[in-house]
Motif scaffolding. Structure first.
Motif, mmCIF file in Angstrom:
data_model
loop_
_atom_site.group_PDB
_atom_site.id
_atom_site.type_symbol
_atom_site.label_atom_id
_atom_site.label_comp_id
_atom_site.label_asym_id
_atom_site.label_seq_id
_atom_site.Cartn_x
_atom_site.Cartn_y
_atom_site.Cartn_z
ATOM 1 N N VAL A 89 0.851 -1.189 0.000
ATOM 2 C CA VAL A 89 0.000 0.000 0.000
ATOM 3 C C VAL A 89 0.889 1.242 0.000
ATOM 4 O O VAL A 89 1.695 1.437 0.909
ATOM 5 C CB VAL A 89 -0.930 0.021 1.239
ATOM 6 C CG1 VAL A 89 -1.828 1.248 1.202
ATOM 7 C CG2 VAL A 89 -1.748 -1.256 1.318
ATOM 8 N N LEU A 90 0.718 2.089 -1.015
ATOM 9 C CA LEU A 90 1.494 3.322 -1.119
ATOM 10 C C LEU A 90 0.541 4.507 -1.102
ATOM 11 O O LEU A 90 -0.344 4.633 -1.966
ATOM 12 C CB LEU A 90 2.314 3.331 -2.412
ATOM 13 C CG LEU A 90 3.095 4.615 -2.728
ATOM 14 C CD1 LEU A 90 4.114 4.915 -1.632
ATOM 15 C CD2 LEU A 90 3.791 4.501 -4.083
ATOM 16 N N ASN A 91 0.699 5.382 -0.122
ATOM 17 C CA ASN A 91 -0.126 6.580 0.005
ATOM 18 C C ASN A 91 0.440 7.660 -0.924
ATOM 19 O O ASN A 91 1.461 8.283 -0.634
ATOM 20 C CB ASN A 91 -0.133 7.051 1.458
ATOM 21 C CG ASN A 91 -1.196 8.099 1.720
ATOM 22 O OD1 ASN A 91 -1.947 8.475 0.828
ATOM 23 N ND2 ASN A 91 -1.268 8.570 2.948
ATOM 24 N N LEU A 92 -0.219 7.867 -2.045
ATOM 25 C CA LEU A 92 0.293 8.775 -3.069
ATOM 26 C C LEU A 92 0.024 10.241 -2.761
ATOM 27 O O LEU A 92 0.813 11.115 -3.139
ATOM 28 C CB LEU A 92 -0.339 8.433 -4.422
ATOM 29 C CG LEU A 92 -0.004 7.055 -5.003
ATOM 30 C CD1 LEU A 92 -0.942 6.749 -6.170
ATOM 31 C CD2 LEU A 92 1.446 7.004 -5.462
ATOM 32 N N ALA A 93 -1.098 10.517 -2.109
ATOM 33 C CA ALA A 93 -1.528 11.908 -1.927
ATOM 34 C C ALA A 93 -0.463 12.805 -1.295
ATOM 35 O O ALA A 93 -0.199 13.903 -1.803
ATOM 36 C CB ALA A 93 -2.826 11.949 -1.130
ATOM 37 N N PRO A 94 0.188 12.392 -0.192
ATOM 38 C CA PRO A 94 1.177 13.293 0.413
ATOM 39 C C PRO A 94 2.441 13.478 -0.417
ATOM 40 O O PRO A 94 3.232 14.383 -0.139
ATOM 41 C CB PRO A 94 1.492 12.615 1.755
ATOM 42 C CG PRO A 94 1.122 11.194 1.573
ATOM 43 C CD PRO A 94 -0.032 11.182 0.632
ATOM 44 N N LEU A 95 2.619 12.643 -1.432
ATOM 45 C CA LEU A 95 3.798 12.771 -2.288
ATOM 46 C C LEU A 95 3.671 13.929 -3.273
ATOM 47 O O LEU A 95 4.664 14.344 -3.884
ATOM 48 C CB LEU A 95 4.031 11.467 -3.065
ATOM 49 C CG LEU A 95 4.502 10.261 -2.242
ATOM 50 C CD1 LEU A 95 4.414 8.994 -3.069
ATOM 51 C CD2 LEU A 95 5.926 10.490 -1.750
ATOM 52 N N ARG A 96 2.454 14.448 -3.448
ATOM 53 C CA ARG A 96 2.250 15.477 -4.469
ATOM 54 C C ARG A 96 3.032 16.760 -4.180
ATOM 55 O O ARG A 96 3.450 17.448 -5.099
ATOM 56 C CB ARG A 96 0.753 15.780 -4.596
ATOM 57 C CG ARG A 96 -0.016 14.623 -5.187
ATOM 58 C CD ARG A 96 -1.508 14.843 -5.124
ATOM 59 N NE ARG A 96 -2.209 13.593 -5.427
ATOM 60 C CZ ARG A 96 -3.379 13.241 -4.936
ATOM 61 N NH1 ARG A 96 -4.014 14.053 -4.099
ATOM 62 N NH2 ARG A 96 -3.924 12.092 -5.264
ATOM 63 N N GLU A 97 3.232 17.061 -2.902
ATOM 64 C CA GLU A 97 3.985 18.271 -2.581
ATOM 65 C C GLU A 97 5.462 18.122 -2.949
ATOM 66 O O GLU A 97 6.203 19.105 -2.985
ATOM 67 C CB GLU A 97 3.848 18.618 -1.097
ATOM 68 C CG GLU A 97 4.416 17.570 -0.160
ATOM 69 C CD GLU A 97 4.166 17.933 1.291
ATOM 70 O OE1 GLU A 97 5.027 18.628 1.870
ATOM 71 O OE2 GLU A 97 3.117 17.552 1.822
ATOM 72 N N PHE A 126 5.311 8.333 -12.909
ATOM 73 C CA PHE A 126 4.937 8.311 -11.496
ATOM 74 C C PHE A 126 4.143 9.556 -11.127
ATOM 75 O O PHE A 126 3.186 9.495 -10.344
ATOM 76 C CB PHE A 126 6.178 8.186 -10.623
ATOM 77 C CG PHE A 126 5.857 7.925 -9.174
ATOM 78 C CD1 PHE A 126 5.376 6.694 -8.776
ATOM 79 C CD2 PHE A 126 6.023 8.908 -8.211
ATOM 80 C CE1 PHE A 126 5.063 6.434 -7.446
ATOM 81 C CE2 PHE A 126 5.718 8.670 -6.880
ATOM 82 C CZ PHE A 126 5.235 7.431 -6.505
ATOM 83 N N LYS A 127 4.513 10.700 -11.691
ATOM 84 C CA LYS A 127 3.764 11.927 -11.431
ATOM 85 C C LYS A 127 2.311 11.784 -11.874
ATOM 86 O O LYS A 127 1.376 12.190 -11.171
ATOM 87 C CB LYS A 127 4.409 13.108 -12.154
ATOM 88 C CG LYS A 127 5.730 13.560 -11.571
ATOM 89 C CD LYS A 127 6.320 14.671 -12.428
ATOM 90 C CE LYS A 127 7.725 15.017 -11.979
ATOM 91 N NZ LYS A 127 8.350 16.035 -12.853
#
Length: 399
Positions: A359-367, A377-378
Motif C-alpha cells: 500500500v502506497l499513500n500517493l496523496a502526500p507525495l504530491r507536494e 509516477f507523477k
C-alpha cells in the motif's frame, strides 16, 4: 539586468525546474505491507481516509479475485461513515439483475442460472467472488447502481427484461421477436468466433425508432435509448475507429447515468455516499490515460462542492493470473506480469515486496512532485490517492 531577472523569475513560476532544490524522497516512508486486509494497520489507515469522504473509487485490474475482496472490506469499513451504495461497471438493467440475485436465498445459483441463459451478458461480474460483495451490500441494506453502457452481447438480456416487465402487448411482442434474433446472433458469434456477429451490429435506426414508437413509459423509453447509445459508442471503436469519441461518449454516458441515480437518491439523502468498483482508468482524477475527464473526476469535484472529499484507489496485481472474460479465448484465465507497466519508481520497489498487499499513500507525495520523480509516477500520483499492489494475484472463480 533587472529586466532579465524579472523574466527568469516569471519563467520559474510558469515552468518549475524539477528536483533542483529538494532531496530525494524515500517511498518506503509513505508505504506499508500487509498479508491480510483485516490487519489493524490497514483498518486504521482506511478509517482515517474515510473520514469526511463522500465517494470511494476502487480502480481495478479486471479479472482478479482480490479486488472483490478488497472492495468488500472497504464496504464493511465504510458502514460507520454512512456508505450504503455500490456503483459498478454495468448498465442499469444488469445492476437490477445483480441486486435481485444477491437478494435471493441462493445468490450464486441464481447468478449461474442467468449466466447459462445469457452467457457473457454481464462482463466482469460473472464470478463467485464478486457475489460475496454483492450479497454483503444487499444484506447491509445497500443499493447497487449500474452507470455504464449496455454490453455488446447484452441486448438479448435487455429484450428479455422488457418482455418480462412491460404491460404493453405491442412492445412485448416486438422485443420477444428481437430477443430471438439476438439469441441466434450470439450463437453464431460463438460458433464462428466472430466479434461482428452479435445483434448489436444488426440493430438499426428503423428498428430503434419503431421500438420507441411502441411505448410512452419513461422507464421503457430510457432502456431503449440506452441500446442505441451503446451502439453508437461501440461503432466509434469498431467501425469508424474514432477512439477519442468512443472513450469520451462512454464517459459522458457514465456521468449522465450517475446523475440520474444521484438525483433520485437525494430525495431521501442530501449527500449520498457511494463506493465505485470500476476499471482503473475510470477511477482516475483529472485527465485519464484516454485523454478524457471521466466519472471519477466529476465525483471528486462534486465531493469538494459538498465540503467533503473522494478517495481514489488503484488496485493492480504485480504478477499472477487473471480471468480473460473472452468466450473465444482458449483458456478462461491467463498468467500476467504487470511489472514493466508500472513507473520506474514502483518497478524498483517490487523486488523488496514480501507480503500479499503493498500500500502506497500517493496523496502526500504530491507536494514533492518535482523531486526527481518520473513523468509516469507523477501521472499516477495525481490521478490516484492510494496505490495497492497485489502479489501473486489469482483469477476470480468464474461460473
Amino acid at each position: 539586468m533587472k529586466k532579465i531577472y524579472v523574466i527568469v523569475f516569471i519563467l520559474s513560476l510558469l515552468f518549475p525546474i524539477s528536483g533542483h532544490t529538494q532531496n530525494k524522497i524515500n517511498l518506503s516512508d509513505y508505504s506499508f505491507e500487509i498479508d491480510e486486509l483485516s490487519e489493524e494497520k490497514f483498518i486504521t489507515f482506511t478509517k482515517k481516509e474515510l473520514e469526511n469522504s463522500q465517494f470511494v473509487f476502487v480502480g481495478e485490474q479486471h479479472g482478479i479475485k482480490e479486488v472483490g475482496a478488497f472492495t468488500n472490506f472497504l464496504f464493511d469499513q465504510a458502514q460507520s461513515y454512512e456508505y450504503k451504495t455500490l456503483c459498478i461497471e454495468t448498465d442499469a438493467i444488469a445492476a437490477k439483475k445483480i441486486k435481485a440475485m444477491a437478494s435471493a436465498k441462493a445468490p450464486i445459483d441464481k447468478a449461474k442460472n442467468l449466466d447459462r441463459e445469457f452467457p457473457y451478458s454481464i462482463p466482469f461480474y460473472n464470478n463467485e467472488n464478486d457475489y460475496n460483495l454483492f450479497t454483503n451490500v444487499v444484506t447491509k441494506g445497500g443499493d447497487i447502481w449500474g452507470i455504464d453502457q449496455t454490453f455488446m452481447v447484452q441486448f438479448r438480456l435487455n429484450f428479455d427484461y422488457l418482455s418480462q416487465t412491460t404491460q404493453n402487448k405491442a412492445l412485448k411482442n416486438k422485443v420477444e421477436e428481437l430477443k430471438e434474433k439476438a439469441d441466434i446472433a450470439y450463437k453464431q458469434a460463438v460458433a464462428q468466433k466472430d466479434y461482428t456477429a452479435p445483434y448489436i451490429f444488426q440493430y438499426d435506426k428503423a428498428t430503434h425508432d419503431h421500438l420507441l414508437s411502441l411505448t410512452d413509459d419513461p422507464n421503457e423509453i430510457e432502456i431503449i435509448k440506452q441500446l442505441w447509445k451503446t451502439k453508437e459508442i461501440y461503432a466509434y471503436n469498431t467501425i469508424t475507429k474514432e477512439y477519442y469519441k468512443n472513450n469520451n461518449e462512454r464517459g459522458l454516458l457514465m456521468k449522465q447515468n450517475f446523475a440520474r441515480y444521484y438525483k433520485e437518491a437525494q430525495k431521501t439523502i442530501p449527500t449520498p455516499k457511494v463506493i465505485f468498483k470500476l476499471g482503473a482508468n475510470h477511477a482516475a482524477k483529472g485527465l485519464t490515460r484516454t485523454n478524457i475527464y471521466d466519472i471519477s473526476n466529476l465525483a471528486s469535484e462534486l465531493a469538494i462542492m459538498n465540503n467533503m472529499h473522494s478517495i481514489h484507489f488503484v488496485v493492480m496485481g504485480i504478477t499472477g493470473t487473471a480471468a480473460t472474460g473472452n468466450p473465444f479465448a482458449p483458456s478462461s484465465s491467463v498468467p500476467f506480469d504487470n511489472t514493466k507497466q508500472f513507473p520506474k519508481e514502483i518497478q524498483e520497489l517490487i523486488p523488496s515486496i514480501t507480503k500479499k498487499y503493498f500500500v502506497l499513500n500517493l496523496a502526500p507525495l504530491r507536494e514533492h512532485a518535482y523531486s526527481n520523480f518520473s513523468e509516469g509516477f507523477k501521472k499516477t500520483m495525481f490521478r490516484y490517492d492510494i496505490l495497492v499492489l497485489i502479489k501473486d494475484a489469482e483469477a476470480f472463480k468464474g461460473f
